[in-house]
Design an enzyme around this catalytic site. Structure first.
Site, PDB file in Angstrom:
ATOM      1  N   ASN A  22       0.869  -1.172   0.000  1.00 37.46           N
ATOM      2  CA  ASN A  22       0.000   0.000   0.000  1.00 37.46           C
ATOM      3  C   ASN A  22       0.909   1.225   0.000  1.00 37.46           C
ATOM      4  OD1 ASN A  22      -1.885   1.972   0.418  1.00 37.46           O
ATOM      5  ND2 ASN A  22      -2.411   1.371   2.518  1.00 37.46           N
ATOM      6  N   LYS A  24       0.138   4.247  -0.348  1.00 39.84           N
ATOM      7  CA  LYS A  24      -0.500   5.454   0.214  1.00 39.84           C
ATOM      8  C   LYS A  24      -0.152   6.650  -0.679  1.00 39.84           C
ATOM      9  CE  LYS A  24      -0.256   3.208   4.651  1.00 39.84           C
ATOM     10  NZ  LYS A  24      -0.165   3.274   6.100  1.00 39.84           N
ATOM     11  N   HIS A 108      -9.675   1.443   4.514  1.00 38.74           N
ATOM     12  CA  HIS A 108      -8.408   1.631   5.239  1.00 38.74           C
ATOM     13  C   HIS A 108      -8.645   2.607   6.400  1.00 38.74           C
ATOM     14  CE1 HIS A 108      -4.334   2.665   6.266  1.00 38.74           C
ATOM     15  NE2 HIS A 108      -3.968   1.556   5.644  1.00 38.74           N
ATOM     16  N   GLU A 110      -6.908   4.892   7.604  1.00 42.25           N
ATOM     17  CA  GLU A 110      -6.570   6.298   7.337  1.00 42.25           C
ATOM     18  C   GLU A 110      -7.715   7.002   6.619  1.00 42.25           C
ATOM     19  OE1 GLU A 110      -2.819   5.535   5.438  1.00 42.25           O
ATOM     20  OE2 GLU A 110      -1.972   4.955   7.370  1.00 42.25           O
ATOM     21  N   GLU A 180      -5.999  -4.711  10.285  1.00 39.55           N
ATOM     22  CA  GLU A 180      -4.909  -3.767  10.536  1.00 39.55           C
ATOM     23  C   GLU A 180      -5.183  -2.978  11.810  1.00 39.55           C
ATOM     24  OE1 GLU A 180      -2.762  -2.654   6.645  1.00 39.55           O
ATOM     25  OE2 GLU A 180      -4.527  -1.398   6.797  1.00 39.55           O
ATOM     26  N   GLY A 186       2.170   2.108  10.740  1.00 35.23           N
ATOM     27  CA  GLY A 186       3.170   3.175  10.609  1.00 35.23           C
ATOM     28  C   GLY A 186       3.850   3.543  11.916  1.00 35.23           C
ATOM     29  N   SER A 225       2.935  -2.344  10.336  1.00 35.84           N
ATOM     30  CA  SER A 225       4.389  -2.468  10.546  1.00 35.84           C
ATOM     31  C   SER A 225       4.930  -3.860  10.216  1.00 35.84           C
ATOM     32  CB  SER A 225       4.757  -2.052  11.975  1.00 35.84           C
ATOM     33  OG  SER A 225       4.387  -0.704  12.209  1.00 35.84           O
TER      34      SER A 225
HETATM   35  P1  PGA Z   1       2.532   0.115   7.652  1.00 32.64           P
HETATM   36  O1  PGA Z   1       1.104   0.406   6.983  1.00 32.64           O
HETATM   37  O2  PGA Z   1       3.035  -1.173   7.089  1.00 32.64           O
HETATM   38  O3  PGA Z   1       3.395   1.293   7.256  1.00 32.64           O
HETATM   39  O4  PGA Z   1       2.314   0.034   9.122  1.00 32.64           O
HETATM   40  C1  PGA Z   1       0.194  -0.639   6.777  1.00 32.64           C
HETATM   41  C2  PGA Z   1      -1.062  -0.102   6.147  1.00 32.64           C
HETATM   42  O5  PGA Z   1      -1.508   0.980   6.509  1.00 32.64           O
HETATM   43  O6  PGA Z   1      -1.639  -0.750   5.259  1.00 32.64           O
END
Ligand code: PGA
Length: 262
Positions: A22, A24, A108, A110, A180, A186, A225
């Site tokens: 992803n 982003k 997601h 976010e 997630e 992140g 992560s």
């Molecule tokens: P990350 O993000 O691996 O940077 O923690 C995962 C995601 O948001 O899909």
């Protein structure tokens, strides 16, 4: 086959191993194209479906590129909950389908947080994605506060119920779930393999209550992560079928070892 006539990754093939990146809102087009080439070259393991969630403006170029790839596919990170019309800046599920894109990420955390995407709005997106023949990576996951209150399992079940449980059993052929936990996205903090497995088992059990044994065919990905150092142990858990990877998907040096962790 999609509109370009090339082969596709197919969720219906039951319980696939999936490494999904992803991006982003990262990477420019040139760096993105370079990264895709690196990943295609380095990941030849046909047992793993590799999906890359790229920004909207790159989708057409990437869809064209993916004509020549049999081990990597491109997905969108979102679609609108509107079918079409006066919604400036939005991108519809039918537009994605017209580009030859076959998979879209929905829900997601976010987007839930930044754009107030509720379970009801996500339900509309799910319906439009399916109506346009798209496969869905549906994200769910709890905040740290919810986990600390020991409500994480019921919270995630409710996200799934409110956005997916109106569907017919056969619709689940086109759905992958990505668990997630928000506190692990992140942050560098990863759910332990045991914590992740517990939630994945609960999700599968819950899916069984709706779609019986078909739940055994659904891939459930872990995100938060994921790194080369923890992917193998996470992906080795009984109910974890792969990962949705943010930060570590932005470089071949970190993403390829994750693809090769199965
Ligand atoms: P990350 O993000 O691996 O940077 O923690 C995962 C995601 O948001 O899909």
């Amino acid at each position: 086959m999609n509109i370009f006539g090339f082969s596709i990754l197919n969720f219906t093939m039951s319980r696939r191993k999936i490494a999904a990146g992803n991006w982003k809102m990262n990477l420019n087009l040139q760096d993105g194209v370079h990264l895709v080439h690196q990943i295609v070259k380095a990941s030849r393991d046909k047992r793993v479906d590799t999906l890359l969630g790229v920004p909207f403006p790159y989708l057409l170029e990437m869809a064209r590129l993916s004509r020549y790839m049999d081990n990597v596919d491109i997905m969108a990170q979102n679609c609108s909950h509107f079918e079409n019309g006066a919604h400036t800046g939005e991108v519809s599920a039918s537009m994605l389908a017209s580009l030859g894109i076959e998979t879209v990420v929905i829900g997601h955390s976010e987007r839930r947080a930044d754009n107030n995407e509720t379970n009801d709005i996500l339900k509309l997106k799910v319906d439009l994605a399916l109506a346009n023949g798209l496969q869905i990576v549906f994200c769910c996951g709890e905040s740290l506060k919810t986990r600390k209150a020991k409500k994480h399992i019921s919270f995630v079940k409710n996200q799934i119920k409110e956005s997916l449980f109106h569907l017919k059993k056969k619709d689940f052929d086109h759905i992958v779930i990505a668990y997630e936990p928000i506190w692990a996205i992140g942050t560098g903090e990863t759910a332990s393999p045991a914590q992740a497995q517990e939630m994945h088992r609960e999700i599968r059990k819950y899916l069984k209550s709706k779609i019986q044994n078909k739940a055994n065919d659904i891939s459930i990905l872990y995100g938060g992560s994921v790194k080369p150092t923890n992917a193998k142990e996470l992906f080795g858990q009984k109910d974890i079928d792969g990962g949705l990877v943010g930060g570590a998907s932005l470089k071949a040096e970190t993403f390829v070892p994750i693809i090769n962790s199965f």
